[in-house]
Design a protein around this motif. Structure first.
Motif, PDB file in Angstrom:
ATOM      1  N   HIS A 432       0.828  -1.211   0.000  1.00 32.05           N
ATOM      2  CA  HIS A 432       0.000   0.000   0.000  1.00 32.05           C
ATOM      3  C   HIS A 432       0.862   1.261   0.000  1.00 32.05           C
ATOM      4  CE1 HIS A 432      -3.542  -2.381   0.833  1.00 32.05           C
ATOM      5  NE2 HIS A 432      -4.285  -1.296   0.978  1.00 32.05           N
ATOM      6  N   LEU A 433       1.831   1.274   0.880  1.00 40.57           N
ATOM      7  CA  LEU A 433       2.666   2.479   1.034  1.00 40.57           C
ATOM      8  C   LEU A 433       3.455   2.781  -0.234  1.00 40.57           C
ATOM      9  CD1 LEU A 433       3.996   1.857   4.662  1.00 40.57           C
ATOM     10  CD2 LEU A 433       2.116   3.349   3.959  1.00 40.57           C
ATOM     11  N   ASN A 434       3.911   1.754  -0.908  1.00 37.45           N
ATOM     12  CA  ASN A 434       4.718   1.954  -2.109  1.00 37.45           C
ATOM     13  C   ASN A 434       3.899   2.386  -3.316  1.00 37.45           C
ATOM     14  OD1 ASN A 434       7.247   1.423  -1.024  1.00 37.45           O
ATOM     15  ND2 ASN A 434       7.057  -0.788  -1.338  1.00 37.45           N
ATOM     16  N   ARG A 435       2.607   2.115  -3.298  1.00 37.29           N
ATOM     17  CA  ARG A 435       1.781   2.426  -4.464  1.00 37.29           C
ATOM     18  C   ARG A 435       1.555   3.919  -4.647  1.00 37.29           C
ATOM     19  NH1 ARG A 435      -0.641  -1.561  -7.194  1.00 37.29           N
ATOM     20  NH2 ARG A 435      -0.265  -3.653  -6.403  1.00 37.29           N
ATOM     21  N   VAL A 436       1.754   4.691  -3.596  1.00 38.08           N
ATOM     22  CA  VAL A 436       1.558   6.135  -3.725  1.00 38.08           C
ATOM     23  C   VAL A 436       2.855   6.854  -4.101  1.00 38.08           C
ATOM     24  CG1 VAL A 436      -0.363   6.177  -2.118  1.00 38.08           C
ATOM     25  CG2 VAL A 436       1.957   6.494  -1.260  1.00 38.08           C
ATOM     26  N   CYS A 454       9.437   3.698   7.659  1.00 38.51           N
ATOM     27  CA  CYS A 454       9.977   4.898   8.306  1.00 38.51           C
ATOM     28  C   CYS A 454       9.457   6.176   7.649  1.00 38.51           C
ATOM     29  CB  CYS A 454      11.505   4.876   8.270  1.00 38.51           C
ATOM     30  SG  CYS A 454      12.242   3.668   9.395  1.00 38.51           S
ATOM     31  N   SER A 455       9.346   6.166   6.340  1.00 36.25           N
ATOM     32  CA  SER A 455       8.883   7.357   5.639  1.00 36.25           C
ATOM     33  C   SER A 455       7.403   7.632   5.873  1.00 36.25           C
ATOM     34  CB  SER A 455       9.146   7.223   4.136  1.00 36.25           C
ATOM     35  OG  SER A 455       8.395   6.151   3.600  1.00 36.25           O
ATOM     36  N   SER A 456       6.680   6.608   6.322  1.00 35.17           N
ATOM     37  CA  SER A 456       5.235   6.760   6.552  1.00 35.17           C
ATOM     38  C   SER A 456       4.890   6.603   8.028  1.00 35.17           C
ATOM     39  CB  SER A 456       4.463   5.724   5.733  1.00 35.17           C
ATOM     40  OG  SER A 456       4.776   5.804   4.370  1.00 35.17           O
ATOM     41  N   GLN A 457       5.844   6.918   8.901  1.00 34.12           N
ATOM     42  CA  GLN A 457       5.656   6.666  10.327  1.00 34.12           C
ATOM     43  C   GLN A 457       4.471   7.456  10.898  1.00 34.12           C
ATOM     44  OE1 GLN A 457       9.298   6.972  12.456  1.00 34.12           O
ATOM     45  NE2 GLN A 457       8.450   6.316  14.409  1.00 34.12           N
ATOM     46  N   ARG A 458       4.336   8.711  10.483  1.00 28.82           N
ATOM     47  CA  ARG A 458       3.226   9.523  10.993  1.00 28.82           C
ATOM     48  C   ARG A 458       1.879   8.933  10.574  1.00 28.82           C
ATOM     49  NH1 ARG A 458      -0.369  12.210   8.869  1.00 28.82           N
ATOM     50  NH2 ARG A 458       0.631  12.072   6.813  1.00 28.82           N
ATOM     51  N   THR A 459       1.788   8.550   9.312  1.00 32.11           N
ATOM     52  CA  THR A 459       0.539   7.980   8.798  1.00 32.11           C
ATOM     53  C   THR A 459       0.182   6.686   9.517  1.00 32.11           C
ATOM     54  OG1 THR A 459       0.897   8.950   6.615  1.00 32.11           O
ATOM     55  CG2 THR A 459      -0.598   7.070   6.746  1.00 32.11           C
ATOM     56  N   LEU A 460       1.179   5.813   9.675  1.00 31.91           N
ATOM     57  CA  LEU A 460       0.932   4.530  10.330  1.00 31.91           C
ATOM     58  C   LEU A 460       0.515   4.718  11.788  1.00 31.91           C
ATOM     59  CD1 LEU A 460       3.951   2.521   8.858  1.00 31.91           C
ATOM     60  CD2 LEU A 460       1.535   2.289   8.228  1.00 31.91           C
ATOM     61  N   HIS A 461       1.121   5.693  12.453  1.00 32.92           N
ATOM     62  CA  HIS A 461       0.760   5.953  13.848  1.00 32.92           C
ATOM     63  C   HIS A 461      -0.680   6.462  13.947  1.00 32.92           C
ATOM     64  CE1 HIS A 461       0.616   8.038  17.762  1.00 32.92           C
ATOM     65  NE2 HIS A 461       1.503   7.111  18.135  1.00 32.92           N
ATOM     66  N   ASP A 492      -3.540  10.493   3.328  1.00 32.70           N
ATOM     67  CA  ASP A 492      -3.535   9.213   4.051  1.00 32.70           C
ATOM     68  C   ASP A 492      -4.750   8.374   3.683  1.00 32.70           C
ATOM     69  OD1 ASP A 492      -1.256  10.146   5.342  1.00 32.70           O
ATOM     70  OD2 ASP A 492      -2.403  10.972   7.015  1.00 32.70           O
ATOM     71  N   LEU A 493      -5.855   9.057   3.422  1.00 28.30           N
ATOM     72  CA  LEU A 493      -7.093   8.348   3.084  1.00 28.30           C
ATOM     73  C   LEU A 493      -7.017   7.717   1.700  1.00 28.30           C
ATOM     74  CD1 LEU A 493      -9.714  10.926   4.429  1.00 28.30           C
ATOM     75  CD2 LEU A 493      -8.797   8.918   5.592  1.00 28.30           C
ATOM     76  N   GLN A 494      -6.064   8.185   0.881  1.00 31.56           N
ATOM     77  CA  GLN A 494      -5.910   7.650  -0.465  1.00 31.56           C
ATOM     78  C   GLN A 494      -5.078   6.373  -0.512  1.00 31.56           C
ATOM     79  OE1 GLN A 494      -7.754   9.144  -2.757  1.00 31.56           O
ATOM     80  NE2 GLN A 494      -8.329  10.587  -1.124  1.00 31.56           N
ATOM     81  N   LEU A 495      -4.502   6.000   0.632  1.00 26.82           N
ATOM     82  CA  LEU A 495      -3.646   4.811   0.658  1.00 26.82           C
ATOM     83  C   LEU A 495      -4.440   3.521   0.465  1.00 26.82           C
ATOM     84  CD1 LEU A 495      -1.230   5.717   3.591  1.00 26.82           C
ATOM     85  CD2 LEU A 495      -0.642   5.501   1.181  1.00 26.82           C
ATOM     86  N   THR A 525      -4.256  -1.917  15.187  1.00 26.88           N
ATOM     87  CA  THR A 525      -4.354  -1.775  16.641  1.00 26.88           C
ATOM     88  C   THR A 525      -3.107  -2.347  17.300  1.00 26.88           C
ATOM     89  OG1 THR A 525      -6.775  -1.907  16.566  1.00 26.88           O
ATOM     90  CG2 THR A 525      -5.705  -2.367  18.682  1.00 26.88           C
ATOM     91  N   ALA A 526      -2.718  -3.552  16.894  1.00 23.94           N
ATOM     92  CA  ALA A 526      -1.516  -4.174  17.451  1.00 23.94           C
ATOM     93  C   ALA A 526      -0.270  -3.353  17.110  1.00 23.94           C
ATOM     94  CB  ALA A 526      -1.386  -5.603  16.912  1.00 23.94           C
ATOM     95  N   PHE A 527      -0.223  -2.830  15.896  1.00 22.95           N
ATOM     96  CA  PHE A 527       0.922  -2.006  15.480  1.00 22.95           C
ATOM     97  C   PHE A 527       1.060  -0.788  16.389  1.00 22.95           C
ATOM     98  CE2 PHE A 527       3.126   1.104  12.835  1.00 22.95           C
ATOM     99  CZ  PHE A 527       4.142   0.330  12.277  1.00 22.95           C
ATOM    100  N   PHE A 528      -0.066  -0.161  16.726  1.00 18.10           N
ATOM    101  CA  PHE A 528      -0.042   1.003  17.610  1.00 18.10           C
ATOM    102  C   PHE A 528       0.460   0.618  19.005  1.00 18.10           C
ATOM    103  CE2 PHE A 528      -2.234   3.441  20.916  1.00 18.10           C
ATOM    104  CZ  PHE A 528      -1.832   4.734  20.616  1.00 18.10           C
ATOM    105  N   LEU A 529      -0.017  -0.515  19.524  1.00 19.03           N
ATOM    106  CA  LEU A 529       0.397  -0.946  20.863  1.00 19.03           C
ATOM    107  C   LEU A 529       1.895  -1.202  20.932  1.00 19.03           C
ATOM    108  CD1 LEU A 529      -2.535  -3.405  21.693  1.00 19.03           C
ATOM    109  CD2 LEU A 529      -2.136  -1.146  22.704  1.00 19.03           C
ATOM    110  N   VAL A 530       2.494  -1.611  19.814  1.00 20.53           N
ATOM    111  CA  VAL A 530       3.921  -1.911  19.791  1.00 20.53           C
ATOM    112  C   VAL A 530       4.759  -0.644  19.609  1.00 20.53           C
ATOM    113  CG1 VAL A 530       5.750  -3.092  18.514  1.00 20.53           C
ATOM    114  CG2 VAL A 530       3.608  -4.278  18.994  1.00 20.53           C
ATOM    115  N   VAL A 531       4.374   0.218  18.666  1.00 21.50           N
ATOM    116  CA  VAL A 531       5.256   1.336  18.309  1.00 21.50           C
ATOM    117  C   VAL A 531       5.042   2.579  19.167  1.00 21.50           C
ATOM    118  CG1 VAL A 531       5.406   0.533  15.924  1.00 21.50           C
ATOM    119  CG2 VAL A 531       3.684   2.253  16.531  1.00 21.50           C
ATOM    120  N   ASP A 532       3.910   2.653  19.870  1.00 22.91           N
ATOM    121  CA  ASP A 532       3.698   3.827  20.723  1.00 22.91           C
ATOM    122  C   ASP A 532       4.439   3.637  22.039  1.00 22.91           C
ATOM    123  OD1 ASP A 532       2.477   5.699  22.664  1.00 22.91           O
ATOM    124  OD2 ASP A 532       1.170   6.191  20.983  1.00 22.91           O
TER     125      ASP A 532
END
Length: 893
Positions: A432-436, A454-461, A492-495, A525-532
């Motif tokens: 998904h991230l690479n398609r944009v 790393c380049s999409s860290q804000r979006t993923l968070h 971000d909504l276009q991803l 949800t799990a990604f947020f619990l790990v990276v936050d």
């Protein structure tokens, strides 16, 4: 004119073929039953039989009967051809003039060639509404939005039927459905004639929603039952959008909150009330309706005009209190049940079979070379292959392969380690991230997975924050305000992780957003619990607590998440929400384990401090180990046959999945040590082939011999392959009712003959043929300790029976060969020579006649070791059985 005697309908016949006379004689019948004059006027004007002035004269009449009388007067004044055309229009537009069908049939009206050449336009409100519904559903179902796509894909290109199994009240198999039309067939699989609802269940990602979309597409294109004139599709989650104080009528629910008729809504609704059997309702995702609403204790609504809360309307539609006779199709995830009195038919989606998987590969990869590459790699990676039994995961995996094939000139290679579900979702996210990213005709995108994340860290968070907030509040549809509060931006909504949906609330259409699939929301949800970094241990393990039934607080917190209160018989617990399914919490826990595995540290250490990762991983692993040990320790035990037996629940399967997702041998070893019992019974746990990987991941560390009962699950041949690592410690293997074929039996033969410790093999009610019997015969020959073999209800003929009989004859240990069916007795004439060790034979429900039984009786004279032969359900009459009453070892009834 002499009047004719009235017919059975009160219709007056005319001996003359004159159409003018037909209209005159039956004038009052026509005035009574023609409710739509506009449609007749439209056709008379279209064919120049009426002028605009004629139409105005009719429309000027004050009442409907007066309009019909004036129209008939004008038609009769214009001659035979116009009268005949009027009758032809009435005949062709059946929905508009349904009450006149018997009359047309009784007078045997047959239009001339001239009249048949005239154009008939259907401006009837009911027909026009049906056309509008077809257009609406056709547009809505033509495309499907998928992971990794900025544009929609044609449903025709990505859809494939899955295995649909008819089941009974207790989920016992009643056979399979061959196509989608079988869902609406009222002649098969009926559990309750008074029931109104066809209930379709299945695990997450198995394709319930897409199946309904396909059903819509077929109806919209006229390929479904022609009797269905109305198709109303609702997502159950939309009913949660209404406030407790909201009330509306059934007509408003269908027209204002679904699709509004362009003309005469009252007439359309009246037709629907009169002919409810012409309507099909689909309600998708009962498990997504979160409330304390109890489907079985809703007040009845006797009037379709009475306003009520939408949830009450839903319940009364499903029960048949409203629109009795309409077909209602309801979907929900496995584990959700509805009251039996509502059920008409029950169908369980099983996902892709091996043949489905191959066909889907051909559909997704038209190039035969790429097909072969894909199938070869799936064959070499059974863990990945087993995920493909779930259509959603299969599509994700195939899309990842398509991306790899497009990105590299050589065949993509899978990672050296086992590919888990977390790996697949990480690949999908990266895709998904690479398609944009900007693309070039001469330069490929070569950035690594680390660079992409790393380049999409804000979006993923932000996505993770929104997903986590929704998961905590059991929300899956987010308003624009909630999306904005998560700091997601327009790009971000276009991803493609979120899609816009129009929710029909009291205030009309409102633009909202949802994750493409609830499993994707669980992943983020799990990604947020790990990276936050602000997430502490307690919050990290928050969703493990969702596995505790209400009232379970008395158990210490470190053990409570997995304790099976239902199987412990704890009483007095608070009543759970009947619509609340917890798979989204379980998947969150699963992804949490995968993301915190050591293999993901290389990626995640760029997003979160290493010390934080280690702290969270340590807390999670300790929790898993303590929970598994506590879970098994608290299960009731039964001492039987020298075994300490425990009946585990689906919770245990989820625990194993989480442990497997860590891919940590240390965690697997600790888990194996926590298994105190030596007989694990996992029947009816909804286990799939992928779960066998998790089971093997733990059990192959066991230092003691075990018995494993996996009867009545959905393992198939892939599951058998995935059990290979633990065959060295299994003495009892029960795999009955698991769709196992000869291919799976071959694996069993190759593995079990290596260790030769097997004592019990259960393969009852699978799909084994004579080919598989040869592999079973090898097991009998080489496993000298095998005493019990269950092989009934397979596809074994007399040839296979002969092979099996010879193997039993040569075995010195076999004690029970279970229930044999469809074996010709002429292949077993020398039964007394098979073995002196067998004490009991069950030859139930075969086609054995009195002649064959006489041979058995003769054989028993030479065999004193056999204590009983059960022949219930064979071709012998009670009077014939009396001949053998002296032989007490033969039991007939």
């Amino acid at each position: 004119m002499e009047k004719q005697a009235p017919s059975r309908m009160g219709i007056i016949r005319s001996e003359s073929p004159s159409h003018i006379k037909l209209l005159i004689i039956n004038r009052e019948l026509l005035v009574t039953h023609i409710h739509n004059t506009q449609c007749l006027l439209d056709n008379l004007l279209k064919n120049d039989y009426f002028s605009e002035e004629d139409a105005e004269i009719v429309c000027a009449c004050p009442t409907q009967p007066d309009k019909v009388r004036k129209l008939l007067d004008l038609v009769q004044s214009k001659g035979e051809e116009v009268c005949e055309f009027l009758l032809y229009v009435i005949q062709q537009l059946e929905d508009a003039y349904v009450d006149l069908r018997p009359w047309l049939s009784e007078i045997s009206f047959s239009p001339s060639q001239l009249i048949q050449s005239r154009t008939v336009v259907n401006t009837d409100p009911v027909s026009r509404y049906t056309q509008k519904l077809r257009h609406h559903l056709g547009c809505d179902s033509k495309f499907i939005l998928c992971y990794g796509q900025k544009e929609e894909l044609l449903l025709e290109e990505v859809y494939m039927d899955t295995v649909m199994e008819l089941v009974g009240f207790a989920n016992e198999s009643l056979g399979h459905l061959g196509n989608l039309a079988g869902l609406l067939d009222h002649s098969t699989g009926i559990l309750n004639e008074q029931g109104e609802t066809v209930f379709l269940s299945g695990n997450a990602g198995v394709g319930k929603s897409v199946l309904l979309q396909r059903l819509q597409s077929l109806w919209a294109s006229g390929q479904l039952d022609a009797c269905v004139k109305f198709f109303f599709h609702f997502r159950c989650r939309t009913f949660s959008c209404f406030k407790e104080s909201d009330v509306l009528s059934l007509q408003d629910l269908l027209f204002k909150h679904y699709c509004y008729p362009e003309q005469d809504p009252e007439e359309v609704f009246a037709f629907l009330l009169r002919f409810p059997h012409t309507a099909l309702f689909t309600f998708d995702g009962l498990d997504e309706l979160h409330s304390d609403f109890d489907l079985s204790s809703v007040p009845d609504i006797s009037s379709p005009l009475a306003p009520a809360h939408p949830l009450v309307l839903l319940a009364n539609l499903l029960s048949g209190k409203l629109l009795k006779g309409a077909t209602k199709l309801l979907t929900a995830r496995t584990g959700i049940e509805i009251p039996r009195q509502l059920l008409r038919k029950k169908v369980h989606l099983r996902g892709f079979s091996p043949s489905h998987l191959q066909a889907y590969a051909r559909q997704m990869f038209p190039d035969r070379v790429l097909q072969a590459r894909l199938l070869d790699q799936l064959e070499a990676n059974p863990n990945l292959c087993s995920l493909c039994t779930v259509p959603l995961f299969c599509w994700i995996i195939f899309r990842c392969f398509q991306h790899f094939y497009a990105a590299f000139d050589t065949t993509p290679q899978l990672p050296d380690y086992t590919v888990t579900l977390t790996d697949i979702f990480l690949l999908a996210t990266e895709d998904h991230l690479n398609r944009v990213q900007p693309t070039s005709l001469v330069q490929r995108n070569t950035r690594s997975q680390v660079e992409a994340f790393c380049s999409s860290q804000r979006t993923l968070h932000s996505l993770g924050q929104l997903a986590h907030w929704g998961m905590e509040n059991s929300l899956f549809v987010f308003s624009q305000e909630q999306v904005q509060a998560s700091e997601l931006q327009e790009e971000d909504l276009q991803l493609g992780f979120l899609r816009a949906v129009l929710d029909l609330g009291p205030g009309g259409e409102q633009l909202s957003y949802e994750f493409f699939h609830i499993t994707l929301q669980a992943f983020f949800t799990a990604f947020f619990l790990v990276v936050d970094d602000k997430v502490g241990t307690q919050e990290l393990l928050r969703f493990f607590q969702e596995w505790v039934p209400p009232g379970g607080a008395a158990v210490t917190s470190c053990f409570s998440p997995f304790l099976p209160f239902q199987c412990l018989g704890v009483s007095g617990l608070a009543r759970e929400d009947p619509f609340k399914n917890k798979d989204h919490f379980h998947f969150t826990n699963l992804f949490l384990c995968g993301l915190l595995s050591k293999a993901k540290q290389k990626l995640l250490q760029h997003l979160v401090p290493v010390a934080t990762l280690k702290r969270k991983r340590k807390a999670l692993w300790a929790h898993l180990f303590r929970s598994l040990r506590s879970y098994l320790k608290n299960l009731p035990r039964v001492q039987s046959g020298g075994f300490s037996q425990v009946q585990a629940m689906p919770t245990f399967i989820w625990m194993l999945r989480c442990i497997y997702e860590t891919q940590s041998e240390k965690v697997g070893q600790l888990a194996a040590r926590g298994i105190c019992a030596n007989y694990l019974k996992l029947t009816y746990c909804n286990a799939c082939s992928a779960d066998c990987s998790a089971l093997s991941f733990v059990l192959h560390h066991s230092r003691k011999q075990l018995a494993l009962d996996l009867d009545n699950n959905n393992l198939n041949d892939y599951g058998v392959r995935e059990l290979q690592p633990c065959f060295s410690c299994l003495t009892v293997i029960r795999l009955s009712v698991n769709q196992i074929t000869d291919s799976g039996v071959k694996v069993l033969s190759e593995e079990l003959t290596k260790y030769k410790i097997l004592t019990f093999l259960g393969l009852y009610n699978n799909q084994i043929t004579d080919v598989g019997v040869k592999y079973i015969a090898k097991i009998l020959d080489e496993c000298k300790s095998l005493t019990h073999l269950k092989l009934g209800l397979n596809k074994i003929t007399s040839e296979g029976g002969k092979c099996l009989a010879l193997a039993v004859k040569n075995s010195k240990s076999i004690f029970d060969v279970g229930k044999l069916r469809k074996l010709r007795l002429r292949r077993l004439r020398n039964l007394s020579k098979v073995t002196q060790e067998i004490c009991s034979f069950r030859l139930i429900q075969n086609q054995i006649t009195v002649k064959g039984i006489a041979q058995l009786a003769d054989a028993l004279k030479k065999n004193t070791g056999i204590t009983e032969i059960c022949l219930n359900g064979n071709l012998i009459k009670p009077e014939e059985a009396k001949v053998f009453e002296d032989e007490k070892r033969i039991v007939f009834f």
